[in-house]
Design a protein around this motif. Sequence first.
Motif, PDB file in Angstrom:
ATOM      1  N   TYR A   7     -14.531  58.168  47.749  1.00 50.24           N
ATOM      2  CA  TYR A   7     -15.561  57.240  48.240  1.00 50.24           C
ATOM      3  C   TYR A   7     -15.119  56.722  49.598  1.00 50.24           C
ATOM      4  CZ  TYR A   7     -17.617  57.216  43.579  1.00 50.24           C
ATOM      5  OH  TYR A   7     -18.214  57.587  42.407  1.00 50.24           O
ATOM      6  N   LYS A   8     -15.906  56.998  50.640  1.00 49.81           N
ATOM      7  CA  LYS A   8     -15.500  56.592  51.973  1.00 49.81           C
ATOM      8  C   LYS A   8     -16.731  56.298  52.816  1.00 49.81           C
ATOM      9  CE  LYS A   8     -11.514  57.878  54.789  1.00 49.81           C
ATOM     10  NZ  LYS A   8     -11.748  57.133  55.983  1.00 49.81           N
TER      11      LYS A   8
ATOM     12  N   SER B  20     -23.956  56.949  44.399  1.00 44.02           N
ATOM     13  CA  SER B  20     -24.255  56.878  45.827  1.00 44.02           C
ATOM     14  C   SER B  20     -23.707  55.600  46.451  1.00 44.02           C
ATOM     15  CB  SER B  20     -25.767  56.925  46.051  1.00 44.02           C
ATOM     16  OG  SER B  20     -26.058  56.722  47.427  1.00 44.02           O
ATOM     17  N   ILE B  21     -23.058  55.734  47.623  1.00 45.07           N
ATOM     18  CA  ILE B  21     -22.737  54.559  48.432  1.00 45.07           C
ATOM     19  C   ILE B  21     -23.469  54.660  49.780  1.00 45.07           C
ATOM     20  CG2 ILE B  21     -20.554  53.908  47.321  1.00 45.07           C
ATOM     21  CD1 ILE B  21     -19.106  55.331  49.707  1.00 45.07           C
TER      22      ILE B  21
ATOM     23  N   CYS C 295     -20.652  51.213  40.890  1.00 48.34           N
ATOM     24  CA  CYS C 295     -20.531  51.987  42.130  1.00 48.34           C
ATOM     25  C   CYS C 295     -19.693  53.256  41.973  1.00 48.34           C
ATOM     26  CB  CYS C 295     -19.938  51.121  43.240  1.00 48.34           C
ATOM     27  SG  CYS C 295     -20.912  49.647  43.583  1.00 48.34           S
ATOM     28  N   HIS C 296     -18.912  53.370  40.888  1.00 50.47           N
ATOM     29  CA  HIS C 296     -18.024  54.526  40.738  1.00 50.47           C
ATOM     30  C   HIS C 296     -18.215  55.301  39.436  1.00 50.47           C
ATOM     31  CE1 HIS C 296     -16.017  53.275  44.363  1.00 50.47           C
ATOM     32  NE2 HIS C 296     -15.618  52.137  43.852  1.00 50.47           N
TER      33      HIS C 296
ATOM     34  N   LEU D 176     -17.292  62.232  43.362  1.00 51.14           N
ATOM     35  CA  LEU D 176     -18.295  61.293  43.865  1.00 51.14           C
ATOM     36  C   LEU D 176     -19.500  61.366  42.934  1.00 51.14           C
ATOM     37  CD1 LEU D 176     -18.775  59.503  46.493  1.00 51.14           C
ATOM     38  CD2 LEU D 176     -20.176  61.407  47.282  1.00 51.14           C
TER      39      LEU D 176
END
Length: 167
Positions: free
Chosen positions: A102-103, A141-142, A126-127, A138
């Motif tokens: 996640y970046k 979605s971020i 979120c994860h 992944l």
Amino acid sequence: MRPPLLFAAVALWAQQAMPPPKRFEPKPPPEQPLAFHHKTHAGAGVKCLDCHAIKPPGDRAGFPAEAVCMGCHASIKKDSPEIAKLAAFAKEKKPVPWVRVYKLPKTVYFSHEVHVKQAKADCAECHGPVAERTAVGLEKSIHMPACMSCHDRFQAPNKCDLCHDTH
Ligand code: HEC
Ligand code: HEC
Ligand code: HEC
Ligand code: HEC
Ligand code: HEC
């Protein structure tokens, strides 16, 4: 009072069109330098924040120091080849070069402290269910629309300069 120059910068940014929403594509786990499995460790009773202590600067969740791992692995499974790799990094005092999953782009501001401790959001929001995974890919979605729709849901602000450094 804000200097007028900053007003101008904010106004310029606000004129920038909202980009078309990015489609989210889940990604399989990348190849990691050693086979660490979350599922095994959730079973061993270690908490997320024991290994991912949120701290400044940047309020990152970060990665645990090799000494944390060796606290158990100096004795547990020390004959395993995967633990041998871990022990070698620890001995050389080199951090394991974990491949990031996640970046965000550097231009986006995000704080784990605010989301986890203030907003009381669960890591899984979120994860995904990391504790049930062997390797982490992944799976949530971020992208910007995911951030904004949750902010709407919680009536949190959504002004452009909340997440974007405008100067
Ligand atoms: C609280 C103790 C504890 C900590 C801290 C810990 N582990 Fe473990 N780890 C375990 C246990 C228990 C197992 C399962 C051992 C078994 O299968 O009998 C395990 C298994 C493993 C395995 C699989 C070994 C094999 O060949 O089966 C790897 C690799 C591993 N851990 C890496 C790490 C890394 C990297 C860290 C630090 C980020 C870490 N561990 C931190 C307790 C811990
Ligand atoms: C024993 C230490 C340990 C525990 C406990 C642990 N993690 Fe991790 N976590 C790691 C290590 C090491 C990595 C890097 C390797 C990987 O991606 O699997 C990692 C990677 C991650 C990543 C991917 C980070 C990235 O690169 O973007 C997420 C997300 C994550 N962990 C969430 C969690 C959550 C949620 C929990 C609790 C359910 C948890 N972790 C518990 C050690 C731990
Ligand atoms: C509101 C969404 C959200 C929540 C809740 C959340 N994370 Fe994250 N996480 C992110 C984003 C976004 C990134 C990428 C940050 C970046 O690149 O600046 C990230 C990155 C990470 C990373 C990679 C290293 C880092 O700090 O950049 C780890 C590890 C991680 N998260 C673990 C966790 C754990 C453990 C929890 C629960 C205690 C958690 N996260 C809760 C959104 C979240
Ligand atoms: C689980 C829902 C949720 C998601 C997903 C989420 N947020 Fe938030 N966010 C919140 C809530 C709730 C607040 C208000 C927290 C407060 O003020 O107590 C907030 C506040 C913020 C703030 C203001 C706090 C500060 O540090 O000034 C920023 C910036 C922010 N979020 C960025 C992001 C970004 C970037 C993403 C996507 C990568 C994201 N958020 C995803 C719920 C979420
Ligand atoms: C809650 C956080 C948040 C808010 C509010 C927000 N953005 Fe974003 N924005 C992001 C994230 C995260 C990205 C990173 C790209 C991605 O993955 O979607 C991004 C990327 C962008 C990009 C880069 C284009 C791209 O596709 O990467 C532009 C331009 C942008 N945002 C404009 C805006 C504008 C204009 C507003 C106000 C209407 C705004 N953003 C409000 C989180 C936010």
